[in-house]
Write a protein that holds these residues in place. Structure first.
Motif, mmCIF file in Angstrom:
data_model
loop_
_atom_site.group_PDB
_atom_site.id
_atom_site.type_symbol
_atom_site.label_atom_id
_atom_site.label_comp_id
_atom_site.label_asym_id
_atom_site.label_seq_id
_atom_site.Cartn_x
_atom_site.Cartn_y
_atom_site.Cartn_z
ATOM 1 N N ASP A 93 -86.917 -25.507 46.944
ATOM 2 C CA ASP A 93 -87.584 -26.196 45.835
ATOM 3 C C ASP A 93 -86.538 -27.024 45.095
ATOM 4 O O ASP A 93 -85.628 -26.482 44.476
ATOM 5 C CB ASP A 93 -88.224 -25.184 44.891
ATOM 6 N N ASP A 94 -86.680 -28.343 45.175
ATOM 7 C CA ASP A 94 -85.735 -29.240 44.510
ATOM 8 C C ASP A 94 -86.095 -29.485 43.047
ATOM 9 O O ASP A 94 -85.371 -30.189 42.337
ATOM 10 C CB ASP A 94 -85.670 -30.582 45.245
ATOM 11 N N ASN A 95 -87.207 -28.932 42.606
ATOM 12 C CA ASN A 95 -87.571 -29.045 41.197
ATOM 13 C C ASN A 95 -86.805 -28.002 40.380
ATOM 14 O O ASN A 95 -86.470 -26.929 40.874
ATOM 15 C CB ASN A 95 -89.076 -28.833 41.024
ATOM 16 N N GLU A 96 -86.562 -28.318 39.130
ATOM 17 C CA GLU A 96 -85.804 -27.417 38.265
ATOM 18 C C GLU A 96 -86.640 -26.901 37.093
ATOM 19 O O GLU A 96 -86.105 -26.341 36.132
ATOM 20 C CB GLU A 96 -84.551 -28.132 37.745
ATOM 21 N N ASP A 97 -87.954 -27.076 37.203
ATOM 22 C CA ASP A 97 -88.810 -26.738 36.068
ATOM 23 C C ASP A 97 -88.995 -25.236 35.845
ATOM 24 O O ASP A 97 -89.300 -24.810 34.727
ATOM 25 C CB ASP A 97 -90.181 -27.398 36.238
ATOM 26 N N ILE A 98 -88.800 -24.419 36.877
ATOM 27 C CA ILE A 98 -89.017 -22.970 36.725
ATOM 28 C C ILE A 98 -87.779 -22.266 36.180
ATOM 29 O O ILE A 98 -87.835 -21.544 35.182
ATOM 30 C CB ILE A 98 -89.440 -22.342 38.073
ATOM 31 N N PHE A 99 -86.627 -22.488 36.836
ATOM 32 C CA PHE A 99 -85.410 -21.755 36.474
ATOM 33 C C PHE A 99 -84.357 -22.615 35.754
ATOM 34 O O PHE A 99 -83.404 -22.083 35.195
ATOM 35 C CB PHE A 99 -84.755 -21.166 37.721
ATOM 36 N N GLY A 100 -84.536 -23.934 35.827
ATOM 37 C CA GLY A 100 -83.500 -24.822 35.289
ATOM 38 C C GLY A 100 -82.499 -25.220 36.338
ATOM 39 O O GLY A 100 -81.525 -25.916 36.051
ATOM 40 N N TRP A 101 -82.739 -24.802 37.576
ATOM 41 C CA TRP A 101 -81.893 -25.171 38.716
ATOM 42 C C TRP A 101 -82.716 -25.093 39.999
ATOM 43 O O TRP A 101 -83.783 -24.478 40.049
ATOM 44 C CB TRP A 101 -80.652 -24.296 38.845
ATOM 45 N N LYS A 102 -82.212 -25.747 41.040
ATOM 46 C CA LYS A 102 -82.880 -25.725 42.340
ATOM 47 C C LYS A 102 -82.666 -24.359 42.990
ATOM 48 O O LYS A 102 -81.720 -23.636 42.654
ATOM 49 C CB LYS A 102 -82.322 -26.832 43.231
ATOM 50 N N TYR A 103 -83.518 -24.031 43.941
ATOM 51 C CA TYR A 103 -83.394 -22.733 44.585
ATOM 52 C C TYR A 103 -83.995 -22.763 45.987
ATOM 53 O O TYR A 103 -84.704 -23.704 46.373
ATOM 54 C CB TYR A 103 -84.099 -21.649 43.762
ATOM 55 N N ALA A 104 -83.700 -21.703 46.737
ATOM 56 C CA ALA A 104 -84.311 -21.486 48.047
ATOM 57 C C ALA A 104 -84.869 -20.070 48.059
ATOM 58 O O ALA A 104 -84.362 -19.178 47.383
ATOM 59 C CB ALA A 104 -83.282 -21.656 49.160
#
Length: 334
Positions: A93-104
């Motif tokens: 997920d290249d969006n940062e809206d959930i955690f404030g950073w990208k994640y896998a």
């Protein structure tokens, strides 16, 4: 950025159940049940997450731009090219809206780490595990390419190293040797010993014509083991943050150090005999593996000195300490 050596990371920080449910919802992975820190974390980047659909590993707050895109690329290529169990689907997920950073997020693979089973292993088990390690590395290293270099995540091409592969490798060793001077004494004799070792192996590195995939961090923390009636197998391989294309022999080093430190030279020798079983002329491998051992020794020495975690006699010079490993690994191929 793949080949950078990173000693610290950005931790995940505080994560709420609501955030984890939002992540699961985004990928249709069920309802949140629980979460816990991983027993053997990837530099503080990972979290175990259980949902009604299964168990997953969250890996977040990337160390560098493109980290997760790069790992996804390597995971999918290894899945397609080999029978090695890797964490797929590897969802990014290249969006940062959930955690404030990208994640896998990826499925939790079955099996146990080597340290979790080591206390109940018979000698026969240890030899068999060494065999499956050698076979796994052989499969990984069957991925041959035309250029030495690292992945360019903009177009997933290989970005060649500046100069030759040997130049890149030797510069890397000398850089970390100079860095070790900040935390320890590196004598003129140490430097001369390193120079002699590097000079003696120049021709062997220059003669490598087929760069191969290198995991870059093959160690017990990054694979899982499983046993059944058919014997031992590696049931999961993960963490391709440091992968690149170069001399695959370097992937052997961390396992060989483990065996040497445990006084299990015969198991290390068995691993190498399986890995090199089709090699007739072993002089090149012997000279190159000595240099790769030197590289790991430089890193281990500098890190232990900087962190006050030295486990050897404090009056040992770097060259005297490292020479023990270099000679031991060379002897394994004799």
């Amino acid at each position: 950025m793949t080949t950078e050596i990173i000693f610290a990371s950005k931790k995940l920080g505080h994560i709420t159940d609501t955030q984890l449910q939002s992540m699961l919802h985004r990928f249709n992975l069920g309802k949140f049940v629980s979460s816990e820190k991983t027993a053997i974390g990837v530099m503080g980047q990972t979290l175990l997450v259980t949902s009604t659909e299964g168990r997953f590993v969250l890996k977040g707050n990337p160390l560098f731009s493109g980290q997760f895109a790069e790992e996804k690329f390597f995971v999918e290529k290894i899945r397609d090219r080999t029978s090695i169990a890797v964490p797929t689907p590897y969802l990014v997920d290249d969006n940062e809206d959930i955690f404030g950073w990208k994640y896998a997020i990826m499925p939790l693979l079955p099996g146990k780490h080597l340290r979790e089973v080591s206390s109940r292993l018979f000698l026969e088990d240890k030899f068999k595990i060494a065999e499956v390690i050698a076979e796994t590395l052989t499969a990984l290293h069957s991925w041959k390419v035309n250029d030495f270099g690292e992945l360019n995540t903009k177009d997933f091409s290989i970005r060649p190293f500046d100069g030759t592969y040997r130049t890149w490798l030797y510069n890397r060793i000398n850089y970390w040797l100079n860095d070790a001077k900040k935390y320890s004494t590196i004598t003129t004799e140490d430097i001369l010993w390193v120079e002699e070792l590097l000079n003696s192996a120049k021709g062997y590195f220059d003669s490598i014509t087929s760069p191969a995939f290198v995991m870059g961090d093959f160690k017990p923390e990054n694979f899982l083991l499983h046993t059944n009636d058919r014997g031992w197998s590696i049931s999961g391989l993960f963490d391709f943050t440091n992968s690149y294309f170069g001399d695959p022999v370097s992937d052997l080093i961390k396992m060989l150090i483990l065996y040497i430190d445990n006084g299990e030279q015969e198991i290390a020798r068995h691993l190498l005999s399986i890995y090199l079983h089709n090699v007739e002329e072993k002089e090149s491998y012997q000279q190159r593996i000595k240099v790769h051992m030197l590289q790991q020794n430089v890193l281990d020495w500098g890190c232990a000195k900087a962190m006050g975690m030295v486990t050897w006699k404090h009056d040992l010079s770097f060259s005297n300490w490292a020479q023990q490993y270099v000679e031991a690994v060379a002897d394994l191929i004799n």
